[in-house]
Design a protein around this motif. Structure first.
Motif, mmCIF file in Angstrom:
data_model
loop_
_atom_site.group_PDB
_atom_site.id
_atom_site.type_symbol
_atom_site.label_atom_id
_atom_site.label_comp_id
_atom_site.label_asym_id
_atom_site.label_seq_id
_atom_site.Cartn_x
_atom_site.Cartn_y
_atom_site.Cartn_z
ATOM 1 N N UNK A 18 -8.202 8.716 -3.587
ATOM 2 C CA UNK A 18 -7.102 7.456 -3.846
ATOM 3 C C UNK A 18 -7.204 6.534 -2.374
ATOM 4 N N UNK A 19 -7.015 7.317 -1.274
ATOM 5 C CA UNK A 19 -6.970 6.718 0.182
ATOM 6 C C UNK A 19 -8.282 5.711 0.500
ATOM 7 N N UNK A 20 -9.539 6.382 -0.148
ATOM 8 C CA UNK A 20 -10.794 5.663 0.103
ATOM 9 C C UNK A 20 -10.878 4.608 -0.879
ATOM 10 N N UNK A 21 -10.458 4.755 -2.119
ATOM 11 C CA UNK A 21 -10.308 3.726 -2.933
ATOM 12 C C UNK A 21 -9.324 2.462 -2.582
ATOM 13 N N UNK A 22 -8.303 2.706 -1.991
ATOM 14 C CA UNK A 22 -7.405 1.394 -1.387
ATOM 15 C C UNK A 22 -8.130 0.775 -0.117
ATOM 16 N N UNK A 23 -8.684 1.667 0.798
ATOM 17 C CA UNK A 23 -9.330 1.270 1.966
ATOM 18 C C UNK A 23 -10.842 0.763 1.749
ATOM 19 N N UNK A 24 -11.301 0.846 0.490
ATOM 20 C CA UNK A 24 -12.540 0.282 0.070
ATOM 21 C C UNK A 24 -12.433 -1.006 -0.760
ATOM 22 N N UNK A 25 -11.358 -1.492 -0.750
ATOM 23 C CA UNK A 25 -11.260 -2.727 -1.597
ATOM 24 C C UNK A 25 -11.329 -3.927 -0.725
ATOM 25 N N UNK A 26 -11.768 -4.977 -1.297
ATOM 26 C CA UNK A 26 -12.460 -6.079 -0.470
ATOM 27 C C UNK A 26 -11.221 -6.558 0.269
ATOM 28 N N UNK A 27 -9.946 -7.014 -0.122
ATOM 29 C CA UNK A 27 -9.007 -7.270 0.993
ATOM 30 C C UNK A 27 -8.698 -6.484 1.872
ATOM 31 N N UNK A 67 -10.678 -4.089 3.169
ATOM 32 C CA UNK A 67 -11.764 -4.197 4.100
ATOM 33 C C UNK A 67 -11.969 -5.558 4.998
ATOM 34 N N UNK A 68 -11.444 -6.553 4.601
ATOM 35 C CA UNK A 68 -11.186 -7.630 5.508
ATOM 36 C C UNK A 68 -10.381 -7.383 6.667
ATOM 37 N N UNK A 69 -9.480 -6.538 6.599
ATOM 38 C CA UNK A 69 -8.531 -6.133 7.812
ATOM 39 C C UNK A 69 -9.046 -5.072 8.542
ATOM 40 N N UNK A 70 -9.655 -3.856 7.559
ATOM 41 C CA UNK A 70 -10.350 -2.772 8.267
ATOM 42 C C UNK A 70 -11.691 -2.740 7.830
ATOM 43 N N UNK A 71 -12.656 -3.480 8.297
ATOM 44 C CA UNK A 71 -13.917 -3.297 7.936
ATOM 45 C C UNK A 71 -14.649 -1.983 7.974
ATOM 46 N N UNK A 72 -14.203 -1.212 8.831
ATOM 47 C CA UNK A 72 -14.810 0.303 8.718
ATOM 48 C C UNK A 72 -14.316 1.241 8.054
ATOM 49 N N UNK A 73 -13.170 0.950 7.169
ATOM 50 C CA UNK A 73 -12.576 1.798 6.331
ATOM 51 C C UNK A 73 -11.607 2.685 7.529
ATOM 52 N N UNK A 74 -11.395 4.088 7.029
ATOM 53 C CA UNK A 74 -10.779 4.806 7.983
ATOM 54 C C UNK A 74 -11.542 6.252 8.343
ATOM 55 N N UNK A 75 -10.976 6.933 9.114
ATOM 56 C CA UNK A 75 -11.713 8.181 9.700
ATOM 57 C C UNK A 75 -10.748 8.660 10.720
ATOM 58 N N UNK A 76 -11.182 9.831 11.345
ATOM 59 C CA UNK A 76 -10.466 10.232 12.418
ATOM 60 C C UNK A 76 -10.405 9.394 13.686
ATOM 61 N N UNK A 77 -9.252 9.671 14.310
ATOM 62 C CA UNK A 77 -9.101 8.885 15.550
ATOM 63 C C UNK A 77 -10.049 9.177 16.602
ATOM 64 N N UNK A 96 0.906 -1.092 -0.116
ATOM 65 C CA UNK A 96 -0.067 -0.013 -0.110
ATOM 66 C C UNK A 96 0.797 1.504 -0.123
ATOM 67 N N UNK A 97 1.929 1.298 0.953
ATOM 68 C CA UNK A 97 2.824 2.350 0.928
ATOM 69 C C UNK A 97 3.577 2.774 -0.422
ATOM 70 N N UNK A 98 3.911 1.658 -1.026
ATOM 71 C CA UNK A 98 4.576 1.748 -2.641
ATOM 72 C C UNK A 98 3.488 2.132 -3.546
ATOM 73 N N UNK A 99 2.158 1.816 -3.371
ATOM 74 C CA UNK A 99 1.166 2.169 -4.327
ATOM 75 C C UNK A 99 1.010 3.772 -4.245
ATOM 76 N N UNK A 100 0.765 4.244 -2.824
ATOM 77 C CA UNK A 100 0.663 5.439 -2.840
ATOM 78 C C UNK A 100 1.647 6.261 -2.943
ATOM 79 N N UNK A 101 2.852 5.779 -2.640
ATOM 80 C CA UNK A 101 3.979 6.733 -3.203
ATOM 81 C C UNK A 101 4.142 6.968 -4.777
#
Length: 91
Positions: A69-78, A80-90, A47-52
């Motif tokens: 771009x970050x939403x697209x990455x964190x919306x992918x099936x694989x 979402x399996x690790x991070x089912x809620x995507x991302x947001x503020x702490x 993921x780091x390499x893709x973003x860079x």
């Protein structure tokens, strides 16, 4: 989500410089379990390499485009399996 390698790439970016920091509290992804987010695993390096690479290819990107771009990455099936809620503020 803003790892140190991504933060370094952002600091070199023409339009996004200064807008983000490593481990930025605005962009946190909560893993479903410890195994999903333990260490700096291959999936995370990928993921780091893709973003860079995306940052290099989109030197005039806006913050909105970067977030998309970050939403697209964190919306992918694989991812979402690790991070089912995507991302947001702490919280």
């Amino acid at each position: 989500m803003i790892s140190r390698p991504i933060a370094k790439a952002l600091e070199r970016h023409k339009t996004l410089r200064g807008l983000y920091e490593p481990r930025d509290k605005r962009f946190v992804a909560k893993a479903k379990n410890k195994e999903s987010h333990c260490g700096y695993q291959k999936w995370h390096r990928d993921v780091d390499l893709e973003v860079m690479m995306w940052l290099r290819e989109h030197e005039k990107a806006t913050p909105e485009q970067f977030m998309s771009k970050l939403r697209e990455i964190y919306g992918r099936e694989d991812t979402l399996e690790r991070f089912p809620n995507g991302f947001g503020p702490a919280t």
